[in-house]
Design an enzyme around this catalytic site. Sequence first.
Site, PDB file in Angstrom:
ATOM      1  N   ASP A  38       3.354  17.276  -0.099  1.00  8.63           N
ATOM      2  CA  ASP A  38       4.137  18.373   0.473  1.00  8.63           C
ATOM      3  C   ASP A  38       5.132  17.927   1.529  1.00  8.63           C
ATOM      4  O   ASP A  38       6.122  18.621   1.788  1.00  8.63           O
ATOM      5  CB  ASP A  38       3.222  19.471   1.028  1.00  8.63           C
ATOM      6  CG  ASP A  38       2.185  18.958   2.016  1.00  8.63           C
ATOM      7  OD1 ASP A  38       2.061  17.731   2.166  1.00  8.63           O
ATOM      8  OD2 ASP A  38       1.493  19.798   2.622  1.00  8.63           O
ATOM      9  N   GLU A  60      -1.570   6.272  -5.006  1.00 10.78           N
ATOM     10  CA  GLU A  60      -0.623   5.540  -4.155  1.00 10.78           C
ATOM     11  C   GLU A  60      -0.870   4.037  -4.157  1.00 10.78           C
ATOM     12  O   GLU A  60       0.073   3.248  -4.025  1.00 10.78           O
ATOM     13  CB  GLU A  60      -0.684   6.077  -2.720  1.00 10.78           C
ATOM     14  CG  GLU A  60      -0.089   7.459  -2.537  1.00 10.78           C
ATOM     15  CD  GLU A  60      -1.069   8.591  -2.814  1.00 10.78           C
ATOM     16  OE1 GLU A  60      -0.702   9.764  -2.640  1.00 10.78           O
ATOM     17  OE2 GLU A  60      -2.235   8.282  -3.198  1.00 10.78           O
ATOM     18  N   HIS A 123      -2.597  19.572   8.505  1.00 17.39           N
ATOM     19  CA  HIS A 123      -3.363  18.830   7.513  1.00 17.39           C
ATOM     20  C   HIS A 123      -2.779  17.425   7.365  1.00 17.39           C
ATOM     21  O   HIS A 123      -1.618  17.181   7.682  1.00 17.39           O
ATOM     22  CB  HIS A 123      -3.345  19.559   6.165  1.00 17.39           C
ATOM     23  CG  HIS A 123      -1.991  19.712   5.565  1.00 17.39           C
ATOM     24  ND1 HIS A 123      -1.047  20.604   6.027  1.00 17.39           N
ATOM     25  CD2 HIS A 123      -1.400  19.074   4.533  1.00 17.39           C
ATOM     26  CE1 HIS A 123       0.051  20.515   5.302  1.00 17.39           C
ATOM     27  NE2 HIS A 123      -0.133  19.585   4.386  1.00 17.39           N
ATOM     28  N   HIS A 124      -3.586  16.530   6.885  1.00 20.55           N
ATOM     29  CA  HIS A 124      -3.252  15.103   6.729  1.00 20.55           C
ATOM     30  C   HIS A 124      -3.120  14.379   8.070  1.00 20.55           C
ATOM     31  O   HIS A 124      -2.653  13.236   8.106  1.00 20.55           O
ATOM     32  CB  HIS A 124      -1.953  14.896   5.929  1.00 20.55           C
ATOM     33  CG  HIS A 124      -2.002  15.398   4.528  1.00 20.55           C
ATOM     34  ND1 HIS A 124      -3.171  15.690   3.876  1.00 20.55           N
ATOM     35  CD2 HIS A 124      -0.997  15.684   3.638  1.00 20.55           C
ATOM     36  CE1 HIS A 124      -2.906  16.133   2.653  1.00 20.55           C
ATOM     37  NE2 HIS A 124      -1.599  16.153   2.492  1.00 20.55           N
ATOM     38  N   GLY A 421      -4.524 -11.560  -3.091  1.00 17.81           N
ATOM     39  CA  GLY A 421      -5.633 -11.522  -4.042  1.00 17.81           C
ATOM     40  C   GLY A 421      -6.377 -10.205  -4.114  1.00 17.81           C
ATOM     41  O   GLY A 421      -7.599 -10.183  -4.106  1.00 17.81           O
ATOM     42  N   ASP A 452     -11.998  -7.798 -17.159  1.00 16.25           N
ATOM     43  CA  ASP A 452     -12.561  -6.459 -17.332  1.00 16.25           C
ATOM     44  C   ASP A 452     -12.942  -5.823 -16.006  1.00 16.25           C
ATOM     45  O   ASP A 452     -12.748  -4.616 -15.792  1.00 16.25           O
ATOM     46  CB  ASP A 452     -13.760  -6.488 -18.293  1.00 16.25           C
ATOM     47  CG  ASP A 452     -14.796  -7.545 -17.952  1.00 16.25           C
ATOM     48  OD1 ASP A 452     -14.629  -8.280 -16.955  1.00 16.25           O
ATOM     49  OD2 ASP A 452     -15.793  -7.659 -18.695  1.00 16.25           O
ATOM     50  N   ASN A 479     -15.458 -10.474 -20.085  1.00 12.59           N
ATOM     51  CA  ASN A 479     -16.491 -11.473 -19.769  1.00 12.59           C
ATOM     52  C   ASN A 479     -17.583 -10.885 -18.877  1.00 12.59           C
ATOM     53  O   ASN A 479     -18.192 -11.592 -18.079  1.00 12.59           O
ATOM     54  CB  ASN A 479     -15.875 -12.734 -19.150  1.00 12.59           C
ATOM     55  CG  ASN A 479     -14.994 -12.423 -17.951  1.00 12.59           C
ATOM     56  OD1 ASN A 479     -14.942 -11.290 -17.479  1.00 12.59           O
ATOM     57  ND2 ASN A 479     -14.294 -13.440 -17.473  1.00 12.59           N
ATOM     58  N   GLY A 481     -17.886  -8.652 -16.293  1.00 13.35           N
ATOM     59  CA  GLY A 481     -17.963  -8.474 -14.849  1.00 13.35           C
ATOM     60  C   GLY A 481     -17.052  -9.377 -14.057  1.00 13.35           C
ATOM     61  O   GLY A 481     -16.056  -9.900 -14.565  1.00 13.35           O
ATOM     62  N   GLU A 485     -16.250 -13.814  -8.677  1.00 10.73           N
ATOM     63  CA  GLU A 485     -17.270 -13.548  -7.670  1.00 10.73           C
ATOM     64  C   GLU A 485     -18.596 -14.214  -8.044  1.00 10.73           C
ATOM     65  O   GLU A 485     -19.327 -14.698  -7.163  1.00 10.73           O
ATOM     66  CB  GLU A 485     -17.481 -12.032  -7.518  1.00 10.73           C
ATOM     67  CG  GLU A 485     -16.217 -11.198  -7.414  1.00 10.73           C
ATOM     68  CD  GLU A 485     -15.427 -11.469  -6.146  1.00 10.73           C
ATOM     69  OE1 GLU A 485     -15.861 -12.300  -5.330  1.00 10.73           O
ATOM     70  OE2 GLU A 485     -14.362 -10.858  -5.980  1.00 10.73           O
TER      71      GLU A 485
END
Length: 575
Positions: A38, A60, A123-124, A421, A452, A479, A481, A485
């Site tokens: 808005d 966003e 608001h916001h 990253g 994935d 693969n 996951g 990590e």
Amino acid sequence: MSKNIREEGLEKPVDVAEYLFRRLYEIGVRSVHGLPGDYNLVALDYLPKAGLRWVGSVNELNAAYAADGYARIKTISALVTTFGVGELSAINGIAGAYAEHVPVVHIVGCPSTVSQRSGMLLHHTLGNGDFNVFANMSTQISCDTARLNKPSEIPFQIDNALRECWIRSRPVYLMLPTDMVKRKVEGKRLETPIDLSEPPNDGEREDYVVDVMLRALHAASNPIILVDACAVRHRVLPEVHDLVEKTRLPVFVTPMGKGAINEGHATYSGVYAGTGSHPDVAARFEASDLVLSIGALKGDFNTTGFTYRTSQLNTIDFHSDHCKVRYSEYPGVAMRGVLRKLVERVEVARLARRPSIHVANEAQKRRDPSPTVTQAWFWPRIGEFLRENDIVATETGTSNFGIWETKFPRGVTGVTQILWGSIGWSVGAAQGAALAARDAGEDRRTILFVGDGSFQLSCQEVTTMVRHKLKVTIFLIYNEGFTIERYIHGMDAEYNDIVRWKYVDVPTVFGGTDETVRKFVIKTKDELDALLSDKQFNEASGLQFVEVWIPKEDAPRALKLTVEIGAKNNAKMED
């Protein structure tokens, strides 16, 4: 009456929003990413008047990722969000653009100046009457922040911010109150283009630095060139290419600089990233006694955990705001002018030019008897599929490291986010890059490689690709996951697992049809070979989605080395 008094001194009155968007068009923006809210809706009505297209994204954050990708192809981009809730959702994407020297103009529609002065509970907001809190956050990830509150100052603020964004190649933040959108400002300024030229170096200082560099270069017995990300981001590739062409010295790129150099050039010698490099590349690079390092960003993933085996005593550094010869630093001497004079004055006959090494895609060499698609084979095989002028976007994880093993044809642009990253970045970035290529009138394939796990974070941006009929080929690496990590910590940990999706159905769920999207599931080398050889697939006339199965515990060699070294560094820090 007061409004007329303010405007009667204007020679060519123009609304603030029109002024801003016409300036964006002038500097090369054609499509504007973002989401409506808005506090920015009235401003968005002005986009068509300035010749700009509204892209629209599903959130966003994705819009910020897309603006980042757009700027990497079209030099600069624009993003519009709404106050508070919108801009904070985008802030991660803007931070990435700041870290990686990507120029994005972030325009935030905000409450009126009257509301701000009154400290209204709108608001916001945080409910505390502070309307500058979010802008203050953005000062840390913007090279210029402008609150467009006073009509008499707004044209200068806009012009200055856009110039800073271009020259410094980093995001800027413009806060546009609702009651300023239609206020009149001096439009006659639009007749004079914004000066985007870089400030020249002081002539004497520049000449001195070039002389010092030439003495070192002419005396070296084995000089080489290394091209990194900031050579791309700060637009000195024409000068770099001229230097390579004239000197014919062996030239290497870093992972973040991949695509900066024509990898078919006779002196191209590979990707150097310390111990993560191909052994032949590392041996050739580290035998040098002088490295001309252009636009370096020596982050951990860009250097395989800071494993460069080079000395500052054997290095000349070129940067956007300074140069360095060995341990002598020259502030304020920017690389563009220095590179130009270096090209002009270098005496080729005095250069000791050692042979370059031959770099090739090693798909056949890496092909084992198993039908399973492996990381070691996949990336060289992709190198045989790529064609000149492709745009190649890679995601944080196996893709960012695997692409080191892919030799690019001439003109390929690499789009990758190695320093910041942010997982999921590549999906939005690929959308923005593909749109930028089309806006530039270029018929280029955009090819995305994403895992994935990463895809699940930002998959909604596929709908924007569908909406704008973009030519994007998505290779989703299935693969099971977060493989990167897993290698960092927790190979079998539950937190690195994800739910198995019906990935090839995603484009259909997000608005694609069987006529507009081609979908494939690939489980073997032979299946991938057949697909990459298919004429229609190579034409890439629309959106294509390929799910490629690769074992969960398989990863590129460079990724394994990087996380292993990172773990050792972390252990040292703990001690």
